[in-house]
Scaffold this active site. Structure first.
Site, PDB file in Angstrom:
ATOM      1  CB  SER A 296      -0.946  -0.082   1.207  1.00  0.00           C
ATOM      2  OG  SER A 296      -2.106   0.678   1.012  1.00  0.00           O
TER       3      SER A 296
ATOM      4  CG  ASP B 280      -7.042  -3.314  -3.488  1.00  0.00           C
ATOM      5  OD1 ASP B 280      -7.792  -2.558  -2.845  1.00  0.00           O
ATOM      6  OD2 ASP B 280      -5.811  -3.353  -3.324  1.00  0.00           O
TER       7      ASP B 280
ATOM      8  CG  HIS C 271      -5.649  -2.779   0.235  1.00  0.00           C
ATOM      9  ND1 HIS C 271      -5.051  -2.358  -0.935  1.00  0.00           N
ATOM     10  CD2 HIS C 271      -5.081  -2.025   1.226  1.00  0.00           C
ATOM     11  CE1 HIS C 271      -4.165  -1.404  -0.670  1.00  0.00           C
ATOM     12  NE2 HIS C 271      -4.176  -1.187   0.627  1.00  0.00           N
TER      13      HIS C 271
END
Length: 277
Positions: free
Chosen positions: A126, A230, A258
């Site tokens: 991320s 995601d 995610h």
């Protein structure tokens, strides 16, 4: 990682991580660049070093428990840290200037220098993936191989709208997400997350580029993983990395969201081990 409903570590997992503390999870405070960073590591000291960079609001233990536990079995020395302003690396209060990904990358380089690791594999999730791309481009001599997932090299109007839809923690975050972050941050959570959303708007206003130039310049072998479902980082982002990083391989989890390294931790760790070894 930003916000995901299934991002909860089961209590048994946290218990086993704490058990592991007595048998191998070492934590220390490393002071570099004006901040006392909480740094944790597992695995043999002479193992193959892998540095794991957490996502937004994340810490070593919330974001990489399964890697801290699983990868040492493959001979890796796994190192992670709470980024500045997150977890136990407070003070300072976390802020999000336009260059915060660059700052996170420089923090990571300084931490590794301080603990005496000159060359290592790098893994980022991320926000940590974005900072890892920048670190790798700026310090090619330190990074052997790069693993990224859940990152984005640029922000679009749609991305900004997605962040804005999560700005109000109380109204929009899942019970699971709150349970993960409220105990850690308490009343600081909402202002910190608002500040993150503002930081993204700032990057968008400046043109939206997070690390495109850096990604194109990366020379080392790179592994891009992604969950096709995601909800936070749409598929155009991993696709961009695959098309623009020169030496890249990729893997998709068709049902993944995610948090593929948590939800599918065994498969994930096995894929990553095979790539790094």
């Amino acid at each position: 990682g930003k916000t995901d409903k299934k991002n909860m570590l089961p209590k048994t997992m946290l218990r086993s991580l704490r058990r592991c503390s007595s048998s191998g999870l070492k934590s220390q405070v490393v002071t570099v660049r004006g901040v006392g960073f909480n740094v944790v590591e597992t695995g043999p000291e002479d193992g193959i070093p892998v540095l794991c960079m957490p996502g937004a609001m994340g810490t070593a233990e919330t974001d990489f428990s399964y890697q801290l536990l699983g990868l040492p079995e493959e001979g890796f020395r796994v190192i992670s840290f709470d980024p500045r302003g997150y977890g136990k690396s407070r003070p300072p209060v976390r802020d999000f200037p336009v260059d915060f990904y660059h700052r996170d990358g420089e923090d990571a380089v300084a931490i590794m220098e301080a603990i005496g690791v000159e060359r290592y594999h790098l893994m980022g999730w991320s926000d940590g993936a974005n900072a890892a791309v920048i670190l790798t481009a700026k310090h090619p001599e330190t990074v052997q191989k790069l693993v990224i997932f859940g990152g984005n090299s640029y922000v679009t109007k749609e991305d900004i709208e997605a962040y804005e839809a999560t700005r109000d923690v109380d109204k929009t975050w899942s019970a699971g997400m709150k349970a993960k972050h409220v105990p850690l941050y308490g009343k600081d959570l909402q202002p910190m997350w608002s500040s993150f959303c503002d930081g993204m708007k700032g990057i968008f206003a400046a043109g939206g580029d997070i690390c495109k130039k850096e990604a194109k310049s990366i020379k080392c072998p790179t592994f891009v993983l992604h969950g096709d479902k995601d909800p936070i980082v749409p598929n155009n982002h991993p696709k961009w990395f695959q098309e623009n990083i020169p030496n890249v391989v990729s893997y998709h989890f068709p049902e993944g969201k995610h948090n593929i390294h948590i939800k599918y931790n065994q498969e994930f760790n096995s894929l990553v081990s095979n790539f790094l070894l």
